[in-house]
Design a protein around this motif. Structure first.
Motif, short mmCIF file in Angstrom:
data_model
loop_
_atom_site.label_atom_id
_atom_site.label_comp_id
_atom_site.label_asym_id
_atom_site.label_seq_id
_atom_site.Cartn_x
_atom_site.Cartn_y
_atom_site.Cartn_z
N ASN A 217 0.83 -1.21 0.00
CA ASN A 217 0.00 0.00 0.00
C ASN A 217 0.86 1.26 0.00
OD1 ASN A 217 -1.47 1.99 2.39
ND2 ASN A 217 -2.49 1.70 0.44
N ARG A 218 1.94 1.25 0.79
CA ARG A 218 2.83 2.41 0.81
C ARG A 218 3.46 2.63 -0.56
NH1 ARG A 218 7.47 2.91 5.38
NH2 ARG A 218 5.65 2.52 6.70
N ALA A 219 3.64 1.56 -1.31
CA ALA A 219 4.20 1.66 -2.66
C ALA A 219 3.19 2.24 -3.65
CB ALA A 219 4.67 0.29 -3.12
N GLY A 220 1.95 2.42 -3.22
CA GLY A 220 0.96 3.08 -4.07
C GLY A 220 -0.28 2.28 -4.38
N SER A 221 -0.33 1.00 -3.97
CA SER A 221 -1.50 0.19 -4.26
C SER A 221 -2.71 0.68 -3.47
CB SER A 221 -1.21 -1.27 -3.89
OG SER A 221 -2.35 -2.07 -4.05
N ASP A 222 -3.84 0.80 -4.14
CA ASP A 222 -5.08 1.24 -3.49
C ASP A 222 -6.25 0.79 -4.34
OD1 ASP A 222 -6.72 2.36 -1.60
OD2 ASP A 222 -5.96 4.40 -1.81
N GLY A 223 -7.43 0.86 -3.78
CA GLY A 223 -8.63 0.49 -4.51
C GLY A 223 -9.66 1.59 -4.48
N SER A 224 -10.66 1.47 -5.32
CA SER A 224 -11.69 2.49 -5.39
C SER A 224 -12.71 2.36 -4.27
CB SER A 224 -12.40 2.43 -6.75
OG SER A 224 -13.03 1.18 -6.93
N LEU A 225 -12.83 1.17 -3.69
CA LEU A 225 -13.72 0.96 -2.54
C LEU A 225 -12.94 0.72 -1.26
CD1 LEU A 225 -16.57 -1.41 -3.78
CD2 LEU A 225 -16.81 0.94 -2.98
N LEU A 226 -11.90 -0.09 -1.35
CA LEU A 226 -11.16 -0.56 -0.19
C LEU A 226 -9.68 -0.37 -0.42
CD1 LEU A 226 -13.00 -3.99 -0.10
CD2 LEU A 226 -13.62 -1.99 1.24
N ALA A 362 -12.48 -16.47 -4.57
CA ALA A 362 -13.27 -15.74 -5.57
C ALA A 362 -13.60 -14.34 -5.09
CB ALA A 362 -14.54 -16.51 -5.89
N SER A 363 -13.96 -14.21 -3.81
CA SER A 363 -14.33 -12.90 -3.27
C SER A 363 -13.14 -11.95 -3.28
CB SER A 363 -14.86 -13.07 -1.84
OG SER A 363 -16.02 -13.87 -1.82
N VAL A 364 -11.97 -12.47 -2.87
CA VAL A 364 -10.78 -11.62 -2.82
C VAL A 364 -10.33 -11.23 -4.22
CG1 VAL A 364 -8.33 -11.57 -2.18
CG2 VAL A 364 -10.01 -12.49 -0.57
N MET A 365 -10.26 -12.20 -5.13
CA MET A 365 -9.75 -11.85 -6.46
C MET A 365 -10.73 -10.95 -7.21
SD MET A 365 -10.01 -15.49 -8.47
CE MET A 365 -11.53 -16.12 -9.19
N LYS A 366 -12.03 -11.09 -6.96
CA LYS A 366 -13.01 -10.21 -7.60
C LYS A 366 -12.75 -8.76 -7.22
CE LYS A 366 -17.01 -8.99 -9.54
NZ LYS A 366 -17.32 -9.11 -10.97
N LEU A 367 -12.53 -8.52 -5.93
CA LEU A 367 -12.31 -7.16 -5.45
C LEU A 367 -10.98 -6.60 -5.91
CD1 LEU A 367 -13.69 -7.51 -1.81
CD2 LEU A 367 -14.71 -6.18 -3.66
N VAL A 368 -9.92 -7.41 -5.82
CA VAL A 368 -8.59 -6.90 -6.14
C VAL A 368 -8.41 -6.72 -7.64
CG1 VAL A 368 -6.12 -7.41 -6.04
CG2 VAL A 368 -7.56 -7.87 -4.06
N MET A 369 -8.80 -7.72 -8.43
CA MET A 369 -8.53 -7.66 -9.86
C MET A 369 -9.35 -6.62 -10.58
SD MET A 369 -6.21 -10.02 -10.27
CE MET A 369 -6.81 -11.59 -9.70
N ASN A 370 -10.49 -6.24 -10.00
CA ASN A 370 -11.31 -5.19 -10.61
C ASN A 370 -11.02 -3.81 -10.04
OD1 ASN A 370 -13.41 -6.51 -12.54
ND2 ASN A 370 -13.36 -7.87 -10.76
N GLY A 371 -9.98 -3.73 -9.21
CA GLY A 371 -9.56 -2.44 -8.70
C GLY A 371 -10.39 -1.91 -7.56
N PHE A 372 -11.34 -2.70 -7.02
CA PHE A 372 -12.13 -2.25 -5.88
C PHE A 372 -11.29 -2.26 -4.61
CE2 PHE A 372 -15.59 -4.38 -8.52
CZ PHE A 372 -15.94 -3.20 -9.15
N ALA A 373 -10.29 -3.14 -4.54
CA ALA A 373 -9.31 -3.17 -3.46
C ALA A 373 -7.93 -3.21 -4.09
CB ALA A 373 -9.53 -4.38 -2.56
N GLY A 374 -6.96 -2.63 -3.41
CA GLY A 374 -5.62 -2.56 -3.98
C GLY A 374 -4.85 -3.86 -3.88
N ALA A 375 -5.00 -4.55 -2.76
CA ALA A 375 -4.24 -5.77 -2.52
C ALA A 375 -4.98 -6.62 -1.50
CB ALA A 375 -2.84 -5.43 -2.01
#
Length: 555
Positions: A217-226, A362-375
């Motif tokens: 996250n400090r390296a810049g990873s972030d999501g649009s929801l989480l 499935a829940s984790v990869m759905k959120l991360v891969m669609n940019g809703f969560a960064g990591a």
């Protein structure tokens, strides 16, 4: 109905009850991926981590959210259909670019001390994975003498026990590999590569600070929801700890246990449902324009008049944006995503309904891969599998491999890159005794914990081509692919790299490689001033891949 399969020089009969493909099989000899592990040399499980490592409780899905306002932020290429005037206002209202322009990052945290080296990912001497260890070294890592990778087939002139299909070399009968291959389409495998890091960590303890999420996250990873997601209600989101110097209390994980919890992250209000999604968005856009017209005619007579109006204006823009992106339930629900579940999905409906690990993944990869969560972190329990057989570990490793393959395949289907990191607290070793049972597959029995055989690895999917290893020659690339090395006896050479005997520096090495995929390894010392990875030249030797060009969400 039974059939006989031949695996190398041995035969195994698989009956109708031996359904290893669905992760919840019955039978003896450790054939149940969810069966708890009983150890005569361990005390009774006491902590939540003990129960997870020995499979007495399942890992859970968790989501890390920021403030309420951050849950309203976000922009999605896939769903963006707001009118141009509202689209122009989104940046000024703090609605973030989906994925923050960084590569999605997912950790598999295998609680209990799983085998990674040798029987799964090959690890060699100074020259890389193909700088073979001794037969005794491979035996320690669970491979009998007739299955070691150094044996060449005289007809083919090469080993039958090495698989380079994913770039990173696996043992050809690796359970991780078999699981990945089941879920990752053949045509997508050429765009995958990986690197392995031989590194000691303590056995059976959550005190290993393995989790790199806060640093990512400090390296810049972030999501649009989480901001981050994780699978346990812990400071790291996983089973292992996060390095204390990286923890940001404001981003501590919050537990999400099932897909319905993911869909519950956003409330689109009553309007969506009464109207179609398109009509609801149009109504909200009209409300925003009417409100804006009225605001322009009002003088509130207070010093912060402009700021107050901007707050109201952005509130309406964000409401319209939420209806636009999430008014369709399938935008968040992994079970409604045809790429994930269904006739042409990664998981069949039967698999998805019958296995909580698949639902969690499935829940984790759905959120991360669609940019809703960064990591995100996926903690999986039951990896303290030195139970006097080999079958328990094989069954669990196979299911973990399916989950890893699902992550890589989903990245390919949605057309985004991903860095997937696999780690476990400590490792196991074999004394050479063989398990010739159906699920033991003729390999060495795991007879005890052994931190000296530990390792972690990461894999990278790039939609634009094969991730390229650093180095101008095959020999240099082989060294880049294996960050450190093992001694001939199958134990980690602890002086090879800073990471080899220091878990905090292992985390920093992973973060360095994440930055390098963006061409930003030069930021390491700026972002982490106290890094113990040494000077720029040493950091270069700890970096596996060239940057992924034009492979980032939003590029």
């Amino acid at each position: 109905m039974k059939k006989t399969i031949r695996t190398f020089s041995k035969k195994y009969t698989v009956g109708a009850s031996a359904k290893t493909d669905h992760g919840g099989m019955g039978g003896k000899n450790g054939a149940d991926a969810d069966a708890p592990l009983f150890h005569q040399d361990h005390g009774r499980p006491v902590t939540r981590r003990d129960f997870l490592a020995q499979g007495f409780t399942a890992g859970m899905g968790a989501v890390v959210g920021g403030s309420v306002l951050s849950m309203l932020a976000g922009s999605s290429k896939a769903h963006a259909s707001l009118s141009s005037d509202l689209e122009a206002l989104k940046a000024g209202c703090g609605i973030a670019t989906q994925g923050a322009g960084k590569i999605p990052f997912i950790v598999f945290d295998l609680a209990g001390g799983a085998n990674i080296a040798g029987s799964n990912v090959l690890i060699g001497g100074r020259g890389g994975q193909m700088d073979f260890l001794s037969t005794q070294g491979y035996s320690r890592q669970g491979l009998p003498g007739d299955m070691v990778p150094s044996i060449a087939n005289p007809m083919a002139g090469m080993s039958d026990f090495i698989n380079n299909e994913l770039g990173l070399a696996f043992h050809a009968d690796s359970a991780f590999l078999r699981g990945i291959q089941e879920k990752l389409a053949v045509g997508n495998r050429a765009n995958v590569n990986g690197a392995v890091i031989p590194a000691r960590s303590e056995n059976d303890t959550g005190n290993n600070p393995h989790n790199p999420m806060y640093g990512i996250n400090r390296a810049g990873s972030d999501g649009s929801l989480l901001t981050l997601i994780g699978s346990r209600n812990s400071d790291s989101g996983g089973s292992s700890m996060a390095p204390a110097m990286l923890i940001d209390p404001g981003k501590r994980p919050t537990k999400v246990d099932r897909p319905s919890d993911v869909t519950g992250l956003v409330d689109t209000g009553d309007l969506v449902g009464l109207l179609s999604q398109e009509d609801a968005v149009s109504v909200m856009e009209s409300v925003q324009r009417i409100s804006d017209m009225k605001l322009n005619r009002v003088d509130t007579k207070i010093n912060s008049d402009a700021d107050l109006k901007e707050l109201v204006r952005c509130g309406y823009v964000k409401s319209a944006d939420i209806a636009d992106r999430f008014g369709d339930p399938s935008s968040l629900n992994p079970e409604l995503d045809p790429n994930i579940v269904g006739e042409n999905g990664i998981f069949t409906q039967e698999e998805f309904d019958g296995d909580r690990e698949f639902q969690k993944t499935a829940s984790v990869m759905k959120l991360v891969m669609n940019g809703f969560a960064g990591a995100g972190t996926i903690a999986m329990g039951g990896y303290d599998y030195h139970t006097g057989n080999r079958s328990s570990g094989e069954v669990r490793d196979l299911r973990a491999g399916k989950c890893m393959g699902a992550v890589l395949e989903y990245a390919a289907r949605v057309g985004v890159p991903v860095m997937m990191y696999v780690v476990s607290d400590g490792s196991v070793a074999s004394n050479g005794m063989i398990d010739d049972s159906e699920f033991g597959r003729g390999k060495g029995v795991w007879t005890g914990d052994n931190s000296s055989t530990a390792a972690s690895f990461f894999m990278v999917y790039n939609p634009n081509g094969t991730p390229q290893l650093i180095g101008g020659t095959p020999e240099e690339q082989a060294v880049s692919q294996q960050i450190g090395y093992m001694r001939s006896d199958g134990s980690v050479e602890t002086s090879a790299t800073p990471a080899a005997n220091n878990v905090n520096l292992l985390v920093e090495t992973v973060i360095l490689n994440y930055l390098a995929l963006h061409g930003e390894q030069g930021r390491m010392r700026t972002l982490f001033p106290q890094t113990g990875l040494g000077n720029a030249a040493l950091m270069d030797s700890l970096t596996a891949f060239e940057p992924i060009v034009n492979g980032v969400i939003g590029a």
